[in-house]
Design a protein around this motif. Sequence first.
Motif, PDB file in Angstrom:
ATOM      1  N   SER A 186     120.265  71.782  65.952  1.00 30.70           N
ATOM      2  CA  SER A 186     120.515  72.040  67.369  1.00 30.70           C
ATOM      3  C   SER A 186     119.808  73.320  67.794  1.00 30.70           C
ATOM      4  O   SER A 186     119.442  74.160  66.960  1.00 30.70           O
ATOM      5  CB  SER A 186     122.015  72.175  67.622  1.00 30.70           C
ATOM      6  N   GLU A 187     119.654  73.479  69.089  1.00 28.08           N
ATOM      7  CA  GLU A 187     118.994  74.673  69.604  1.00 28.08           C
ATOM      8  C   GLU A 187     119.803  75.926  69.287  1.00 28.08           C
ATOM      9  O   GLU A 187     119.246  76.993  68.997  1.00 28.08           O
ATOM     10  CB  GLU A 187     118.801  74.539  71.118  1.00 28.08           C
ATOM     11  N   GLU A 188     121.121  75.789  69.321  1.00 28.52           N
ATOM     12  CA  GLU A 188     121.993  76.925  69.015  1.00 28.52           C
ATOM     13  C   GLU A 188     121.817  77.369  67.565  1.00 28.52           C
ATOM     14  O   GLU A 188     121.710  78.565  67.272  1.00 28.52           O
ATOM     15  CB  GLU A 188     123.452  76.540  69.269  1.00 28.52           C
ATOM     16  N   SER A 189     121.787  76.395  66.652  1.00 28.41           N
ATOM     17  CA  SER A 189     121.593  76.723  65.238  1.00 28.41           C
ATOM     18  C   SER A 189     120.214  77.313  64.994  1.00 28.41           C
ATOM     19  O   SER A 189     120.042  78.230  64.187  1.00 28.41           O
ATOM     20  CB  SER A 189     121.774  75.473  64.375  1.00 28.41           C
ATOM     21  N   ARG A 190     119.236  76.801  65.713  1.00 29.99           N
ATOM     22  CA  ARG A 190     117.873  77.316  65.568  1.00 29.99           C
ATOM     23  C   ARG A 190     117.814  78.798  65.946  1.00 29.99           C
ATOM     24  O   ARG A 190     117.219  79.617  65.238  1.00 29.99           O
ATOM     25  CB  ARG A 190     116.923  76.488  66.435  1.00 29.99           C
ATOM     26  N   ARG A 191     118.457  79.140  67.059  1.00 27.36           N
ATOM     27  CA  ARG A 191     118.464  80.545  67.493  1.00 27.36           C
ATOM     28  C   ARG A 191     119.216  81.419  66.494  1.00 27.36           C
ATOM     29  O   ARG A 191     118.829  82.556  66.227  1.00 27.36           O
ATOM     30  CB  ARG A 191     119.097  80.662  68.881  1.00 27.36           C
ATOM     31  N   ALA A 192     120.315  80.861  65.941  1.00 32.77           N
ATOM     32  CA  ALA A 192     121.106  81.629  64.975  1.00 32.77           C
ATOM     33  C   ALA A 192     120.291  81.923  63.718  1.00 32.77           C
ATOM     34  O   ALA A 192     120.325  83.045  63.186  1.00 32.77           O
ATOM     35  CB  ALA A 192     122.375  80.864  64.616  1.00 32.77           C
ATOM     36  N   PHE A 193     119.549  80.934  63.229  1.00 32.64           N
ATOM     37  CA  PHE A 193     118.715  81.141  62.045  1.00 32.64           C
ATOM     38  C   PHE A 193     117.632  82.184  62.315  1.00 32.64           C
ATOM     39  O   PHE A 193     117.297  82.994  61.449  1.00 32.64           O
ATOM     40  CB  PHE A 193     118.073  79.825  61.609  1.00 32.64           C
ATOM     41  N   GLU A 194     117.088  82.144  63.504  1.00 29.65           N
ATOM     42  CA  GLU A 194     116.023  83.090  63.834  1.00 29.65           C
ATOM     43  C   GLU A 194     116.534  84.526  63.897  1.00 29.65           C
ATOM     44  O   GLU A 194     115.782  85.473  63.671  1.00 29.65           O
ATOM     45  CB  GLU A 194     115.383  82.694  65.168  1.00 29.65           C
ATOM     46  N   LYS A 195     117.841  84.694  64.195  1.00 28.91           N
ATOM     47  CA  LYS A 195     118.416  86.035  64.309  1.00 28.91           C
ATOM     48  C   LYS A 195     119.060  86.518  63.013  1.00 28.91           C
ATOM     49  O   LYS A 195     119.564  87.638  62.955  1.00 28.91           O
ATOM     50  CB  LYS A 195     119.461  86.057  65.427  1.00 28.91           C
ATOM     51  N   LEU A 196     119.068  85.675  61.994  1.00 29.21           N
ATOM     52  CA  LEU A 196     119.679  86.073  60.721  1.00 29.21           C
ATOM     53  C   LEU A 196     119.028  87.336  60.173  1.00 29.21           C
ATOM     54  O   LEU A 196     117.804  87.475  60.180  1.00 29.21           O
ATOM     55  CB  LEU A 196     119.528  84.963  59.687  1.00 29.21           C
ATOM     56  N   ARG A 197     119.866  88.252  59.688  1.00 32.74           N
ATOM     57  CA  ARG A 197     119.357  89.480  59.085  1.00 32.74           C
ATOM     58  C   ARG A 197     120.120  89.766  57.801  1.00 32.74           C
ATOM     59  O   ARG A 197     121.337  89.611  57.734  1.00 32.74           O
ATOM     60  CB  ARG A 197     119.498  90.664  60.049  1.00 32.74           C
ATOM     61  N   PHE A 198     119.360  90.176  56.774  1.00 26.51           N
ATOM     62  CA  PHE A 198     119.959  90.538  55.491  1.00 26.51           C
ATOM     63  C   PHE A 198     119.834  92.049  55.309  1.00 26.51           C
ATOM     64  O   PHE A 198     118.741  92.615  55.451  1.00 26.51           O
ATOM     65  CB  PHE A 198     119.252  89.840  54.324  1.00 26.51           C
ATOM     66  N   TYR A 199     120.952  92.692  54.970  1.00 23.13           N
ATOM     67  CA  TYR A 199     120.970  94.132  54.707  1.00 23.13           C
ATOM     68  C   TYR A 199     121.485  94.347  53.286  1.00 23.13           C
ATOM     69  O   TYR A 199     122.481  93.748  52.883  1.00 23.13           O
ATOM     70  CB  TYR A 199     121.882  94.859  55.696  1.00 23.13           C
ATOM     71  N   LYS A 200     120.811  95.210  52.559  1.00 23.16           N
ATOM     72  CA  LYS A 200     121.223  95.490  51.185  1.00 23.16           C
ATOM     73  C   LYS A 200     121.646  96.953  51.084  1.00 23.16           C
ATOM     74  O   LYS A 200     120.862  97.858  51.382  1.00 23.16           O
ATOM     75  CB  LYS A 200     120.078  95.199  50.210  1.00 23.16           C
ATOM     76  N   PHE A 201     122.891  97.163  50.661  1.00 21.24           N
ATOM     77  CA  PHE A 201     123.457  98.506  50.586  1.00 21.24           C
ATOM     78  C   PHE A 201     123.599  98.948  49.132  1.00 21.24           C
ATOM     79  O   PHE A 201     124.149  98.213  48.300  1.00 21.24           O
ATOM     80  CB  PHE A 201     124.838  98.546  51.247  1.00 21.24           C
ATOM     81  N   TYR A 202     123.091 100.142  48.858  1.00 22.11           N
ATOM     82  CA  TYR A 202     123.298 100.793  47.560  1.00 22.11           C
ATOM     83  C   TYR A 202     124.263 101.964  47.763  1.00 22.11           C
ATOM     84  O   TYR A 202     124.410 102.472  48.878  1.00 22.11           O
ATOM     85  CB  TYR A 202     121.980 101.322  47.007  1.00 22.11           C
ATOM     86  N   PRO A 203     124.910 102.434  46.682  1.00 23.93           N
ATOM     87  CA  PRO A 203     125.816 103.578  46.823  1.00 23.93           C
ATOM     88  C   PRO A 203     125.077 104.835  47.281  1.00 23.93           C
ATOM     89  O   PRO A 203     123.905 105.035  46.965  1.00 23.93           O
ATOM     90  CB  PRO A 203     126.386 103.766  45.408  1.00 23.93           C
ATOM     91  N   VAL A 204     125.803 105.669  48.016  1.00 28.15           N
ATOM     92  CA  VAL A 204     125.275 106.957  48.458  1.00 28.15           C
ATOM     93  C   VAL A 204     125.310 107.928  47.277  1.00 28.15           C
ATOM     94  O   VAL A 204     126.244 107.914  46.472  1.00 28.15           O
ATOM     95  CB  VAL A 204     126.121 107.499  49.631  1.00 28.15           C
ATOM     96  N   GLN A 205     124.309 108.772  47.168  1.00 29.09           N
ATOM     97  CA  GLN A 205     124.241 109.735  46.073  1.00 29.09           C
ATOM     98  C   GLN A 205     125.352 110.775  46.185  1.00 29.09           C
ATOM     99  O   GLN A 205     125.574 111.352  47.251  1.00 29.09           O
ATOM    100  CB  GLN A 205     122.880 110.437  46.083  1.00 29.09           C
ATOM    101  N   THR A 206     126.074 111.013  45.083  1.00 30.39           N
ATOM    102  CA  THR A 206     127.102 112.051  45.012  1.00 30.39           C
ATOM    103  C   THR A 206     126.952 112.784  43.680  1.00 30.39           C
ATOM    104  O   THR A 206     126.305 112.273  42.756  1.00 30.39           O
ATOM    105  CB  THR A 206     128.523 111.450  45.102  1.00 30.39           C
ATOM    106  N   PRO A 207     127.569 113.979  43.538  1.00 31.06           N
ATOM    107  CA  PRO A 207     127.469 114.712  42.266  1.00 31.06           C
ATOM    108  C   PRO A 207     128.090 113.962  41.088  1.00 31.06           C
ATOM    109  O   PRO A 207     127.752 114.230  39.931  1.00 31.06           O
ATOM    110  CB  PRO A 207     128.240 116.011  42.554  1.00 31.06           C
TER     111      PRO A 207
END
Length: 347
Positions: A302-323
């Motif tokens: 569907s057009e709605e699913s097509r737009r959703a796939f086009e807006k998909l974003r993947f973010y990868k988070f690593y831990p923040v550096q601490t002592p």
Amino acid sequence: MRKGAKRKRIQKDNNEDEAAAVPTQDNHKTTESTKPPTRAKPVKASKPEPEYFEDKRNLEDLWKEIFPVGTEWDQLDKVYGFNWNFSNLENAFEEGGALHGRKVYLFGCTEPQLVPFKDDSLLIYIPAVVAVASPFPPSDKIGIKSVQREVEEIIPMKQMKMDWIPYIPLENRESQVDRLRHQIFILSCTQRRAALKHLKIDRIKKYEYCLPYFYNPFKEDELEQSTEVQIIFPSELKPIFCEFDWELDELEEFTDKLIQEDELSEDQKDAFKEFVKEKVREAKKANREAREARRKALEEMSEESRRAFEKLRFYKFYPVQTPDTPDISNVKASFINRYYGKAHEVL
């Protein structure tokens, strides 16, 4: 009167006088002892110094609630042995953050890396969290694949006791869950570690080979492009593990080389060649089917699913550096897995 009698009389009188004086002293002492004791002034107890406890952050336990898919069971304690800080993930949901106001699906993974820590180099299982910003679940399936496994499996998550469940922030845990509008979903696994001893080894190993599955019909799968096949041939000497590329390798030369290296016996040459040909036929068929499935999915989308796939974003988070944690700044990578490919952003 005789002198002796007079002395006795005087002594007697003196003794009577002394005896009469004794009660007087006792009475005096008794009078003194009945006086009430002096009451000590009460000492004011010093007030204890007030203890201050840092308030828990609203999403503080988020990363620990996410199941680290594909991690060996006996390595989980090492993952949580460090006090990793994922405040960058928490901040991403705040106003102005990359995930603010979006529906997000999160899954975890670990990456074994040799990193410096306290004047030493240690092999550390570094946790990472992948966030998929999407209006719908990215997939309800899990891929199971390893070098040791000849066949790749794509199975429903629930077969491995995994599923997407809503994450409840700390501030909402007193509310009625069914009335909340959930924006954060995490990949969870209900398999208890204590029950692993009742499972077969192959079942336990499956968890180590699990990869979150994702299929994007707009992106050609690497399977469609690949011309390589994994070969696991049950040789008389020992099993042969190798890769054969039907575009780059010539089968006769490839087989002769294995014989020269004593990997394959001469009398198994024909059987090996036929085995490789069959694997190549299977791979080519799978490639054709994958291309056809992608074409069909695009046609029916569907057009709605097509737009959703086009807006998909993947973010990868690593831990923040601490002592208190190792320096992982030089080992961060955008690659997620063979299904998701690379993250759009690494934080």
